[in-house]
Scaffold this active site. Structure first.
Site, PDB file in Angstrom:
ATOM      1  N   ALA A 240       0.750  -1.195   0.074  1.00  0.00           N
ATOM      2  CA  ALA A 240       0.001   0.022   0.058  1.00  0.00           C
ATOM      3  C   ALA A 240       0.861   1.206  -0.005  1.00  0.00           C
ATOM      4  CB  ALA A 240      -0.790   0.074   1.209  1.00  0.00           C
ATOM      5  N   HIS A 241       0.087   2.166  -0.002  1.00  0.00           N
ATOM      6  CA  HIS A 241       1.000   3.744  -0.095  1.00  0.00           C
ATOM      7  C   HIS A 241       1.714   3.973   0.976  1.00  0.00           C
ATOM      8  CE1 HIS A 241      -2.938   5.721   1.376  1.00  0.00           C
ATOM      9  NE2 HIS A 241      -2.501   5.180   1.952  1.00  0.00           N
TER      10      HIS A 241
END
Length: 341
Positions: A240-241
Site C-alpha cells: 500500500a501507499h
C-alpha cells in the site's frame, strides 16, 4: 544447445573439481532424475543415500557429501551447494528475453530517452519524458507512464504497468501483470460519502529488486512508497501507499501490507501474511506464513499467528473452546482469589 564442461563450471563459481574435467552437461535436473548430460546438486544431508546411485554427469556437493558419492562421479565441490546451484542456474539459464529488439508496433514518445541496446516488445507504450537505461528490456503490452525512469539492465515481462514519475533502479526484474505506481487507497469521509484524495507521491524502487507477477505497489499519498535494494517480492502481493521496505527483505506470495508500514532490513515475510499500517517492523524479523501482525515488532526473531490445519472435528472443538476462554478466565480468577483468602 550450449554445453558446459566440469572445468568451465568449476572456474565460474570458484569451486574445486574431482573426476573428468572434460565431461560436459547441457542442463540441470533433480537428483533423482538427472542423466549423464545433466548437472544436479544436494543441499540437504537426508538425500546423501541417493548420491551413489545418481546418473548425473556432474554432482555439486560439499566436502561432507563426498564420501557418499561413487568413486566414478564427477564432482563440483563447494562450501554451499545450494548457492552454487543458484549461480550455475544463472550461468546456464536459457530463459528468453521479454523482447529482443524494438517492435514496429511499440508506441514511443518522441521525448523519451532510450539508452543503448534497449528492447521494446509489441504494443508497448512509452510515454513522454520516460528514460530507459542501457540494456533495458520492456515486454509486449507494457505501459510506462510519463517521466518514469528505469535503470540499466532492468527487465519487464509482458503487460507490466508502470504509472507516471516512478523510479526503478538497475538490474531489476518485474514479472507480468505487476502494477507499480497506481493510486493508494486514500479517501476522506464526509457524512457517508467517500472523497478521493489524489495520490501525489511516487514509487521509488532500488537496484537488484525482483517483483512477482500481479503484485501491486501503490504510489504514496504525499511522500513516496520506497522499496530498497535487493528486495524480493513474490506474486500477488499488495504493497500500500507509503510503505517502506528495507534492503534485502523477502516477501512471499499473497502478503498484504497496509499503508505507511515500515519494514526493516533483511526481514522475511511468510506467504499470505497481513500486516497493519502506520507502524514499524525491526530489522531481521521473520514472520511465518498466514500471520496477522497488528502491533509493531521491535526485536529480531520469529513471529507467528493463526491456527494450523486440523481435522474438521478437532477444529470445531478448538473453536468451541475459544468461545469459553473468557468464562474460564473468570472462573480461574475466582478460584485464585478464594485460595488466597
Amino acid at each position: 544447445m550450449s554445453v558446459y564442461s566440469l572445468k568451465e563450471l568449476a572456474e565460474h563459481i570458484g569451486a574445486t573439481s574431482r573426476g573428468n574435467t572434460d565431461v560436459v552437461v547441457d542442463s540441470i535436473a533433480p537428483l533423482d532424475k538427472a542423466q549423464a548430460n545433466q548437472l544436479t546438486f544436494i543441499s540437504n544431508a537426508k538425500f546423501r543415500p541417493f548420491l551413489a546411485q545418481s546418473q548425473a554427469g556432474i554432482l555439486v556437493v560439499s566436502e561432507a557429501d563426498i564420501e557418499f558419492c561413487s568413486a566414478n562421479s564427477n564432482l563440483l565441490i563447494t562450501k554451499n551447494p545450494y548457492v552454487a546451484y543458484a549461480l550455475l542456474a544463472q550461468y546456464m539459464d536459457t530463459t528468453p528475453k521479454a523482447a529482443s529488439d524494438i517492435a514496429s508496433t511499440a508506441v514511443i514518445a518522441s521525448s523519451a530517452k532510450l539508452g543503448t541496446n534497449v528492447s521494446i516488445g509489441a504494443n508497448a507504450v512509452i510515454e513522454d519524458g520516460v528514460e530507459l537505461g542501457d540494456n533495458v528490456v520492456i515486454g509486449a503490452g507494457c505501459f510506462i507512464g510519463k517521466n518514469t525512469k528505469i535503470g540499466a539492465n532492468t527487465q519487464l515481462w509482458a503487460n507490466v504497468s508502470i504509472y507516471h514519475e516512478v523510479q526503478i533502479g538497475s538490474d531489476c526484474l518485474i514479472q507480468s501483470g505487476a502494477v507499480i505506481g497506481g493510486d493508494g487507497f486514500g479517501y476522506a469521509n464526509e457524512r457517508g460519502q467517500w472523497i478521493k484524495i489524489p495520490q501525489t507521491g511516487s514509487v521509488i524502487i532500488g537496484n537488484h529488486v525482483e517483483i512477482g507477477a500481479c503484485t501491486c505497489i501503490d504510489r504514496g499519498a504525499l511522500d513516496s512508497t520506497v522499496i530498497e535494494d535487493n528486495v524480493i517480492i513474490d506474486n500477488l502481493c499488495q504493497i500500500a501507499h507509503n510503505v517502506h521496505i528495507g534492503t534485502g527483505t523477502a516477501v512471499a506470495g499473497g502478503v498484504i501490507m497496509a499503508g505507511s508500514l515500515t519494514v526493516g532490513r533483511y526481514c522475511q515475510i511468510g506467504g499470505a501474511s497481513v500486516i497493519n499500517g502506520h507502524m514499524e517492523i525491526c530489522d531481521q524479523a521473520i514472520v511465518t506464513g498466514m500471520s496477522m501482525i497488528l502491533r509493531p515488532i521491535t526485536e529480531p526473531g520469529i513471529y507467528s499467528s493463526g491456527i494450523p490445519a486440523q481435522t474438521n472435528k478437532e477444529w470445531r472443538k478448538t473453536a468451541a473452546l475459544t468461545l469459553d476462554i473468557d468464562k474460564m478466565n473468570k472462573r480461574l480468577k475466582a478460584l485464585e482469589k478464594k485460595l488466597a483468602d
